[in-house]
Enzyme design. Structure first.
Site, PDB file in Angstrom:
ATOM      1  CE  LYS A  93      47.701  38.972  21.905  1.00 59.53           C
ATOM      2  NZ  LYS A  93      48.293  39.934  21.608  1.00 59.53           N
ATOM      3  CB  SER A 114      47.096  31.277  14.686  1.00 59.97           C
ATOM      4  OG  SER A 114      48.511  31.260  15.184  1.00 59.97           O
ATOM      5  CE1 TYR A 135      46.721  31.972  20.981  1.00 61.15           C
ATOM      6  CE2 TYR A 135      48.096  31.019  19.483  1.00 61.15           C
ATOM      7  CZ  TYR A 135      46.820  31.622  19.845  1.00 61.15           C
ATOM      8  OH  TYR A 135      46.969  32.468  19.175  1.00 61.15           O
ATOM      9  CE  LYS A 191      42.882  31.718  18.716  1.00 68.83           C
ATOM     10  NZ  LYS A 191      41.962  32.304  19.161  1.00 68.83           N
ATOM     11  CG  LEU A 211      60.516  40.117  15.543  1.00 71.58           C
ATOM     12  CD1 LEU A 211      62.019  40.366  16.871  1.00 71.58           C
ATOM     13  CD2 LEU A 211      61.310  39.508  14.467  1.00 71.58           C
TER      14      LEU A 211
HETATM   15  P1  NAD Z   1      44.459  40.864  22.566  1.00 68.45           P
HETATM   16  O1  NAD Z   1      44.887  40.322  23.467  1.00 68.45           O
HETATM   17  O2  NAD Z   1      45.566  42.192  22.237  1.00 68.45           O
HETATM   18  O3  NAD Z   1      42.928  40.544  21.704  1.00 68.45           O
HETATM   19  C1  NAD Z   1      42.118  39.707  22.985  1.00 68.45           C
HETATM   20  C2  NAD Z   1      41.632  40.319  23.630  1.00 68.45           C
HETATM   21  O4  NAD Z   1      40.283  39.723  24.377  1.00 68.45           O
HETATM   22  C3  NAD Z   1      41.723  41.119  24.462  1.00 68.45           C
HETATM   23  O5  NAD Z   1      41.359  43.229  24.344  1.00 68.45           O
HETATM   24  C4  NAD Z   1      41.114  40.412  26.197  1.00 68.45           C
HETATM   25  O6  NAD Z   1      40.914  41.469  27.057  1.00 68.45           O
HETATM   26  C5  NAD Z   1      39.708  40.320  25.729  1.00 68.45           C
HETATM   27  N1  NAD Z   1      39.661  38.633  26.032  1.00 68.45           N
HETATM   28  C6  NAD Z   1      39.742  37.363  26.744  1.00 68.45           C
HETATM   29  N2  NAD Z   1      39.180  36.772  26.593  1.00 68.45           N
HETATM   30  C7  NAD Z   1      38.120  37.443  26.899  1.00 68.45           C
HETATM   31  C8  NAD Z   1      37.030  36.692  27.793  1.00 68.45           C
HETATM   32  N3  NAD Z   1      37.102  35.554  27.841  1.00 68.45           N
HETATM   33  N4  NAD Z   1      35.817  37.443  27.338  1.00 68.45           N
HETATM   34  C9  NAD Z   1      35.839  38.714  27.430  1.00 68.45           C
HETATM   35  N5  NAD Z   1      37.306  39.497  26.079  1.00 68.45           N
HETATM   36  C10 NAD Z   1      38.162  38.445  26.312  1.00 68.45           C
HETATM   37  O7  NAD Z   1      45.453  39.504  21.628  1.00 68.45           O
HETATM   38  P2  NAD Z   1      45.217  40.019  19.444  1.00 68.45           P
HETATM   39  O8  NAD Z   1      46.703  40.074  19.657  1.00 68.45           O
HETATM   40  O9  NAD Z   1      44.635  41.093  19.132  1.00 68.45           O
HETATM   41  O10 NAD Z   1      44.030  38.452  19.223  1.00 68.45           O
HETATM   42  C11 NAD Z   1      43.248  38.712  18.971  1.00 68.45           C
HETATM   43  C12 NAD Z   1      42.576  36.878  18.290  1.00 68.45           C
HETATM   44  O11 NAD Z   1      43.665  36.942  17.392  1.00 68.45           O
HETATM   45  C13 NAD Z   1      43.264  35.865  19.593  1.00 68.45           C
HETATM   46  O12 NAD Z   1      42.413  35.159  19.340  1.00 68.45           O
HETATM   47  C14 NAD Z   1      44.684  35.388  18.894  1.00 68.45           C
HETATM   48  O13 NAD Z   1      44.633  34.537  19.581  1.00 68.45           O
HETATM   49  C15 NAD Z   1      44.858  36.145  17.543  1.00 68.45           C
HETATM   50  N6  NAD Z   1      45.514  35.541  17.133  1.00 68.45           N
HETATM   51  C16 NAD Z   1      46.576  36.889  17.055  1.00 68.45           C
HETATM   52  C17 NAD Z   1      48.188  36.427  16.581  1.00 68.45           C
HETATM   53  C18 NAD Z   1      48.811  37.570  16.632  1.00 68.45           C
HETATM   54  O14 NAD Z   1      50.466  37.775  16.329  1.00 68.45           O
HETATM   55  N7  NAD Z   1      48.452  38.533  17.382  1.00 68.45           N
HETATM   56  C19 NAD Z   1      48.323  35.751  15.460  1.00 68.45           C
HETATM   57  C20 NAD Z   1      47.456  34.583  15.667  1.00 68.45           C
HETATM   58  C21 NAD Z   1      45.955  34.717  16.435  1.00 68.45           C
HETATM   59  N1  UFG Z   2      62.123  36.540  17.799  1.00 62.40           N
HETATM   60  C1  UFG Z   2      63.163  36.739  18.087  1.00 62.40           C
HETATM   61  N2  UFG Z   2      63.439  37.570  19.394  1.00 62.40           N
HETATM   62  C2  UFG Z   2      62.397  37.830  20.820  1.00 62.40           C
HETATM   63  C3  UFG Z   2      60.617  37.717  20.076  1.00 62.40           C
HETATM   64  C4  UFG Z   2      60.833  36.922  19.050  1.00 62.40           C
HETATM   65  O1  UFG Z   2      63.887  36.627  18.159  1.00 62.40           O
HETATM   66  O2  UFG Z   2      62.345  38.268  21.382  1.00 62.40           O
HETATM   67  C5  UFG Z   2      62.145  35.173  16.947  1.00 62.40           C
HETATM   68  C6  UFG Z   2      61.426  34.426  17.056  1.00 62.40           C
HETATM   69  O3  UFG Z   2      62.414  33.120  17.046  1.00 62.40           O
HETATM   70  C7  UFG Z   2      60.732  34.075  15.551  1.00 62.40           C
HETATM   71  C8  UFG Z   2      60.606  35.469  15.152  1.00 62.40           C
HETATM   72  O4  UFG Z   2      61.742  36.244  16.384  1.00 62.40           O
HETATM   73  O5  UFG Z   2      62.465  33.557  15.214  1.00 62.40           O
HETATM   74  C9  UFG Z   2      58.827  35.831  15.420  1.00 62.40           C
HETATM   75  O6  UFG Z   2      58.782  35.653  16.483  1.00 62.40           O
HETATM   76  P1  UFG Z   2      57.117  36.095  16.782  1.00 62.40           P
HETATM   77  O7  UFG Z   2      56.701  35.652  18.450  1.00 62.40           O
HETATM   78  O8  UFG Z   2      56.919  36.960  17.153  1.00 62.40           O
HETATM   79  O9  UFG Z   2      56.037  34.958  16.756  1.00 62.40           O
HETATM   80  P2  UFG Z   2      56.166  33.539  16.176  1.00 62.40           P
HETATM   81  O10 UFG Z   2      55.716  33.692  14.296  1.00 62.40           O
HETATM   82  O11 UFG Z   2      57.169  32.715  16.752  1.00 62.40           O
HETATM   83  O12 UFG Z   2      54.597  33.500  16.571  1.00 62.40           O
HETATM   84  C10 UFG Z   2      53.506  33.864  16.646  1.00 62.40           C
HETATM   85  C11 UFG Z   2      52.218  33.807  17.692  1.00 62.40           C
HETATM   86  C12 UFG Z   2      52.290  33.214  18.476  1.00 62.40           C
HETATM   87  C13 UFG Z   2      51.758  31.737  17.214  1.00 62.40           C
HETATM   88  C14 UFG Z   2      52.696  31.857  16.231  1.00 62.40           C
HETATM   89  C15 UFG Z   2      52.618  30.984  14.849  1.00 62.40           C
HETATM   90  O13 UFG Z   2      52.842  34.915  18.445  1.00 62.40           O
HETATM   91  O14 UFG Z   2      50.956  32.899  18.854  1.00 62.40           O
HETATM   92  O15 UFG Z   2      53.452  32.857  15.784  1.00 62.40           O
HETATM   93  O16 UFG Z   2      51.379  31.211  14.348  1.00 62.40           O
HETATM   94  F1  UFG Z   2      51.109  30.622  18.275  1.00 62.40           F
END
Ligand code: NAD
Ligand code: UFG
Length: 337
Positions: A84, A124, A148, A152, A199
């Site tokens: 991610k 996402s 990435y 999605k 962030l």
């Molecule tokens: P995370 O990395 O904490 O969790 C993902 C888990 O999937 C991990 O435990 C990893 O070990 C496992 N994994 C990855 N590839 C694998 C594979 N091939 N087989 C088995 N396990 C595997 O991430 P998260 O923040 O919990 O995100 C979960 C989902 O939500 C992801 O699909 C991510 O893209 C999506 N998402 C996350 C955010 C965010 O900001 N955290 C935002 C939007 C979408």
């Molecule tokens: N930011 C900072 N300093 C940092 C990190 C982030 O100023 O060290 C700012 C970024 O510029 C943004 C805000 O904080 O304005 C949020 O940033 P994040 O990286 O926390 O989140 P984003 O919205 O940029 O990204 C998230 C997910 C991505 C996804 C995206 C769009 O992490 O995976 O949302 O949905 F693609």
């Protein structure tokens, strides 16, 4: 229901596992631990009051997935498993295509072989790219600007094709905005390896003394205070939405694509201020140049989720900061002992 959580040892999947177990579902976690740990799985069991069934395997391992599905009939799969990090995806796009797209195809094939016909997919807000207007509705133009994000969008499209081809297959695409916070126990939370990209975990690490200051990426965005605005959503609200989405698939027997956010935009400096108040710690920061690929303002219109699922976010920014801080202050090195 018996529900398999692929990527269920991770941040969002782990919180969903706890909520599903509390609702009386039988949860099996599948994870290759590429971005999580056995310790995290143990902690999940502590929070839920009993250990989770855990399968340490990769969703691309077809034989292992077949063995896992053969143990007992499965009612639904929740698919969190993905890489991610946006920046890393630009450097290693093939790894992202393989894990996120290849992994999803392998999972869908394994589900088909096992006769499992319900899927909840972690999508996402990144599928909206730089949206033309906010709040963003689900019918907004889809556009991605990095590998990435492309994974999605592609997986959403593959799932759509499959739903059209297989009459009894039901899927929910959940478009998360910015998940933050932690379970109120402080036992589980976000554990980014290395330097946090996002962030909230960065702020947490500054507050706990692991990093000297936060770099704020840009102070000249056309927003309320010049810093980026996002829709932060408490991970427990998000986790609850997964249980509600699955109920919808069962009850309505229809597919679903919904935004999951609060509908409220919060700037970087507003989040820093809220965190400082919740933690009682000062968060030193410096405004630096904009980060490549960032956008000014993204927040959700979450009304479709409310209409279809009866779901809405309940926890505010104060609760998000309080719970993130409870987790980080009790576990300054995340899951490491
Ligand atoms: P995370 O990395 O904490 O969790 C993902 C888990 O999937 C991990 O435990 C990893 O070990 C496992 N994994 C990855 N590839 C694998 C594979 N091939 N087989 C088995 N396990 C595997 O991430 P998260 O923040 O919990 O995100 C979960 C989902 O939500 C992801 O699909 C991510 O893209 C999506 N998402 C996350 C955010 C965010 O900001 N955290 C935002 C939007 C979408
Ligand atoms: N930011 C900072 N300093 C940092 C990190 C982030 O100023 O060290 C700012 C970024 O510029 C943004 C805000 O904080 O304005 C949020 O940033 P994040 O990286 O926390 O989140 P984003 O919205 O940029 O990204 C998230 C997910 C991505 C996804 C995206 C769009 O992490 O995976 O949302 O949905 F693609």
């Amino acid at each position: 229901m018996r529900i398999v959580l692929c990527g269920g040892a991770g941040y969002i999947g782990g919180h969903a596992a706890v909520v599903l177990a509390q609702r009386g579902h039988e949860v099996a976690i599948v994870d290759n631990l590429s971005n999580s740990s056995a310790r995290a799985v143990e902690r999940l069991g502590e929070v839920a009051g009993m250990p989770f069934e855990f399968h340490h395997l990769d969703i691309r391992d077809a034989a292992a997935m077949d063995r896992m599905f053969a143990l007992r009939p499965v009612d639904a799969v929740m698919h969190f498993a993905a890489l991610k990090a946006v920046g890393e995806s630009c450097e290693k796009p093939l790894d992202y295509f393989d894990n996120n797209i290849g992994g999803s195809i392998a999972l869908l094939q394994a589900m088909r072989r096992a006769g499992v016909r319900r899927l909840v997919f972690s999508s996402s807000a990144t599928v909206y790219g730089d949206p033309e207007r906010v709040p963003v509705t689900e019918d907004a133009r889809l556009q991605v600007s990095n590998p990435y994000g492309r994974t999605k969008l592609v997986v959403e499209e593959l799932i759509g094709d499959l739903c059209r081809a297989q009459a009894d297959f039901r899927a929910a695409n959940l478009r998360y905005f910015n998940p933050v916070g932690a379970h109120e126990s402080g036992l589980i939370g976000e554990a980014p390896g290395g330097i946090p990209n996002n962030l909230m975990p960065y702020i947490c690490q500054v507050a706990v003394g692991r990093r000297p200051e936060l770099s704020v990426f840009g102070g000249d965005w056309p927003t309320v205070d010049g810093t980026g605005v996002r829709d932060y959503i408490h991970v427990m609200d998000l986790a609850r939405a997964h249980a509600d989405a699955l109920d919808y698939l069962v009850r309505e027997d229809r597919n679903l694509t919904v935004n999951l956010g609060t509908g409220r935009g919060v700037s970087v400096l507003e989040l820093v201020q809220a965190f400082a108040e919740a933690s009682g710690r000062e968060i030193p920061y410096r405004i630096v140049g904009r980060r490549d690929g960032d956008v000014a303002e993204v927040f959700a219109d979450p009304s479709l989720a409310q209409r279809l699922l009866g779901w809405r976010a309940e926890l505010d920014v104060r609760a998000m900061c309080r719970d993130a801080w409870r987790w980080q202050s009790a576990n300054p090195d995340d899951y490491a002992d």
